[in-house]
Design an enzyme around this catalytic site. Structure first.
Site, PDB file in Angstrom:
ATOM      1  N   CYS A  73       0.859  -1.182   0.000  1.00  0.00           N
ATOM      2  CA  CYS A  73       0.000   0.000   0.000  1.00  0.00           C
ATOM      3  C   CYS A  73       0.895   1.232   0.000  1.00  0.00           C
ATOM      4  O   CYS A  73       1.716   1.404   0.911  1.00  0.00           O
ATOM      5  CB  CYS A  73      -0.877  -0.023   1.257  1.00  0.00           C
ATOM      6  N   CYS A 187      -0.936   3.494  -6.483  1.00  0.00           N
ATOM      7  CA  CYS A 187      -1.847   2.893  -5.493  1.00  0.00           C
ATOM      8  C   CYS A 187      -2.033   1.461  -5.966  1.00  0.00           C
ATOM      9  O   CYS A 187      -2.286   1.218  -7.157  1.00  0.00           O
ATOM     10  CB  CYS A 187      -3.180   3.625  -5.466  1.00  0.00           C
TER      11      CYS A 187
HETATM   12  N1  DGL Z   1      -4.037   0.438  -1.916  1.00  0.00           N
HETATM   13  C1  DGL Z   1      -3.684   1.635  -1.225  1.00  0.00           C
HETATM   14  C2  DGL Z   1      -2.448   2.304  -1.840  1.00  0.00           C
HETATM   15  O1  DGL Z   1      -1.640   1.667  -2.482  1.00  0.00           O
HETATM   16  C3  DGL Z   1      -4.691   2.683  -0.875  1.00  0.00           C
HETATM   17  C4  DGL Z   1      -6.148   2.601  -0.999  1.00  0.00           C
HETATM   18  C5  DGL Z   1      -6.850   3.369   0.096  1.00  0.00           C
HETATM   19  O2  DGL Z   1      -7.058   2.775   1.142  1.00  0.00           O
HETATM   20  O3  DGL Z   1      -7.135   4.580  -0.079  1.00  0.00           O
HETATM   21  O4  DGL Z   1      -2.242   3.470  -1.665  1.00  0.00           O
END
Ligand code: DGL
Length: 265
Positions: A73, A187
């Site tokens: 993330c 993301c």
């Molecule tokens: N998958 C997460 C990232 O790579 C973020 C998604 C979220 O919770 O806003 O930033």
């Protein structure tokens, strides 16, 4: 003994990183945790989000005892890697915006970065741009909608093309006759929308997804070499922090990566 990995995200996005880890290291003993109780991370203020993840990670490490943690993330990694590394002896492999490879690949030197609002605001992200993309015009786009759209798509809900186009369009710019030719998927949710993004994009670009590089980093941190293609895949479990059960479409997605949906008690 196969490596015990904890792969962590706010939702299903981290599965885009896990997919590459599975490709290179099918035998890894993987636990996946989606912090759906706190999703989306992108809209949280930095301080409370950092405190929340550090506390949760302490409980998860105690419960699952991994050899290493993959923070799959960007919103979390650009914030919490230093405190996590200070608190725990095991390695943490983060996921941060792939600005360096994008700047190296861009011919027009106009690069778009699609991220959450949190990642967009981070000093970490701004520093990456200052360090590695000085000769590029970088358009940083923070969207509150894209990660929830990816979650919806992976639950099998319809995703509106016009809504998707509205979110990605600001990354497509023209500067002194040169157009965006490279876009960073900053993301981990976004690779799950890539086919749709390509279809609605104003013009074709190269999309940069760092998942493969992160998987390679996992191997190098654990001093492992990639396993041959077709090596048997170990079974793992996936948990939601809300304690809810996974939806049927999500279970199908998990099963592609050798994971069964389990309930966190
Ligand atoms: N998958 C997460 C990232 O790579 C973020 C998604 C979220 O919770 O806003 O930033």
């Amino acid at each position: 003994m196969s490596a015990r990995l904890l792969v962590f995200d706010s939702g299903i996005g981290g599965l885009s990183v896990l997919r590459e880890i599975r490709r290179q290291l099918p035998s890894a003993d993987i636990t996946y945790v989606a912090d759906d109780a706190a999703f989306p991370y992108g809209d949280w203020e930095a301080g409370p989000l950092s405190d929340h993840i550090v506390a949760l990670m302490g409980r998860l490490i105690e419960r699952f005892g991994p050899d290493a943690v993959v923070i799959a993330c960007n919103t979390a990694s650009t914030l919490v890697l230093p405190p996590l590394r200070a608190l725990h002896a095991i390695p943490f492999i983060g996921t941060v915006p792939a600005i360096k490879p994008a700047a190296e690949r861009s011919g027009s030197h106009v690069v778009g970065v699609l991220a959450t609002p949190g990642t967009m605001k981070r000093d970490y992200t701004r520093d990456l741009i200052r360090s590695f993309a000085r000769d590029c015009h970088v358009r940083l786009v923070g969207s509150s909608e894209l990660a929830p759209l990816a979650e919806a798509a992976m639950r099998g809900d319809p995703v509106d093309d016009a809504a998707l186009r509205t979110e990605i369009e600001p990354a497509f710019i023209e500067v002194e006759g040169r157009r965006t030719d490279t876009i960073v998927l900053a993301c981990t949710h976004y690779p799950f929308l890539i086919d749709r993004m390509e279809a609605v994009a104003p013009w074709p670009v190269t999309w940069i997804d760092p998942a493969e590089a992160i998987a390679r980093r996992v191997l190098s941190v654990l001093s492992l070499t990639a396993e041959p293609p077709g090596a048997p895949m170990a079974e793992g479990q996936a948990f939601l922090t809300s304690g809810k059960a996974w939806a049927p479409a999500q279970l199908r997605l998990l099963s592609q990566f050798g994971l069964t949906g389990a309930i966190l008690d």
